[in-house]
Design a protein around this motif. Structure first.
Motif, PDB file in Angstrom:
ATOM      1  N   THR A 297       0.834  -1.208   0.000  1.00 48.68           N
ATOM      2  CA  THR A 297       0.000   0.000   0.000  1.00 48.68           C
ATOM      3  C   THR A 297       0.861   1.247   0.000  1.00 48.68           C
ATOM      4  N   VAL A 298       1.888   1.247   0.824  1.00 49.58           N
ATOM      5  CA  VAL A 298       2.796   2.395   0.895  1.00 49.58           C
ATOM      6  C   VAL A 298       3.480   2.609  -0.453  1.00 49.58           C
ATOM      7  N   LEU A 299       3.907   1.525  -1.095  1.00 52.15           N
ATOM      8  CA  LEU A 299       4.557   1.652  -2.402  1.00 52.15           C
ATOM      9  C   LEU A 299       3.595   2.228  -3.442  1.00 52.15           C
ATOM     10  N   ARG A 300       2.328   1.811  -3.422  1.00 51.30           N
ATOM     11  CA  ARG A 300       1.335   2.366  -4.355  1.00 51.30           C
ATOM     12  C   ARG A 300       1.146   3.865  -4.126  1.00 51.30           C
ATOM     13  N   VAL A 301       1.100   4.271  -2.875  1.00 49.29           N
ATOM     14  CA  VAL A 301       0.968   5.699  -2.566  1.00 49.29           C
ATOM     15  C   VAL A 301       2.182   6.455  -3.092  1.00 49.29           C
ATOM     16  N   CYS A 302       3.359   5.938  -2.853  1.00 49.38           N
ATOM     17  CA  CYS A 302       4.587   6.607  -3.315  1.00 49.38           C
ATOM     18  C   CYS A 302       4.611   6.719  -4.834  1.00 49.38           C
ATOM     19  N   ARG A 303       4.228   5.639  -5.520  1.00 51.33           N
ATOM     20  CA  ARG A 303       4.176   5.682  -6.995  1.00 51.33           C
ATOM     21  C   ARG A 303       3.183   6.721  -7.485  1.00 51.33           C
TER      22      ARG A 303
ATOM     23  N   ALA B 151      11.125   6.865  -1.870  1.00 42.57           N
ATOM     24  CA  ALA B 151      10.092   7.372  -0.967  1.00 42.57           C
ATOM     25  C   ALA B 151       9.609   6.273  -0.021  1.00 42.57           C
ATOM     26  N   TRP B 152       9.477   5.041  -0.537  1.00 39.38           N
ATOM     27  CA  TRP B 152       9.064   3.902   0.285  1.00 39.38           C
ATOM     28  C   TRP B 152      10.063   3.682   1.423  1.00 39.38           C
ATOM     29  N   SER B 153      11.350   3.696   1.089  1.00 36.46           N
ATOM     30  CA  SER B 153      12.386   3.513   2.109  1.00 36.46           C
ATOM     31  C   SER B 153      12.350   4.627   3.152  1.00 36.46           C
TER      32      SER B 153
END
Length: 173
Positions: free
Chosen positions: A29-35, A46-48
């Motif tokens: 979910t976090v990766l989708r938000v960052c993308r 951004a994920w990191s």
């Protein structure tokens, strides 16, 4: 005691659940938000950054916190930070220009005007520069100069008047 009746994202066992599980559960979910915020190229950075920030705050997170919403908020902010950092990066060019564009530098266009501006009293010079070169409104100029907007307006007007009276005076025979 761990509550199994929680909705995904609502964790009442924040203190008990290891952070690694939180990353595994909410990482996608976090990766989708960052993308969505910065694009695929910068999403992993951004994920990191999101999980580094979250790791610092996780021990203090209230037990009834919505972890997913908390992480999405952090992800949004870190993604904006990564996007801003990308915008500040230097862009390589094939060749460095030999000289700056004369339109960008008043001194390059007209060195006499620059010299005349330097001869003005400090408040007039600053008011003229801040208003006519930088485009600031008189309220902001007043705050910088430590006076009122009317005084800043007057200083700029007096500066322009002095420039008109003395500009190119040195060129006269």
């Amino acid at each position: 005691m761990i509550s199994h009746s929680c909705r995904p994202g609502r964790l009442h066992d924040v203190k008990v659940r290891p952070f690694e599980e939180v990353v595994a559960h909410h990482g996608a979910t976090v990766l989708r938000v960052c993308r969505a915020v910065v694009g695929a190229a910068d999403a992993e950075d951004a994920w990191s950054e999101t999980f580094l920030s979250a790791l610092r705050g996780y021990p203090d997170l209230p037990e009834d916190a919505n972890v997913e919403a908390w992480l999405v908020t952090i992800a949004h902010r870190r993604a904006l930070d990564v996007g801003r950092a990308r915008a500040r990066r230097a862009v390589p060019v094939e060749a460095v220009p030999e000289r700056a564009d004369a339109r960008a530098d008043p001194a390059a266009r007209d060195p006499d005007l620059w010299t005349a501006l330097q001869r003005l009293p400090a408040k007039q010079r600053h008011a003229v520069a801040y208003h006519h070169i930088a485009g600031l409104p008189f309220t902001e100029i007043a705050a910088i100069l430590g006076n009122s907007p009317d005084a800043a307006r007057r200083a700029a007007a007096d500066g322009i008047k002095n420039l008109r009276a003395h500009y190119r005076e040195d060129e006269k025979p």
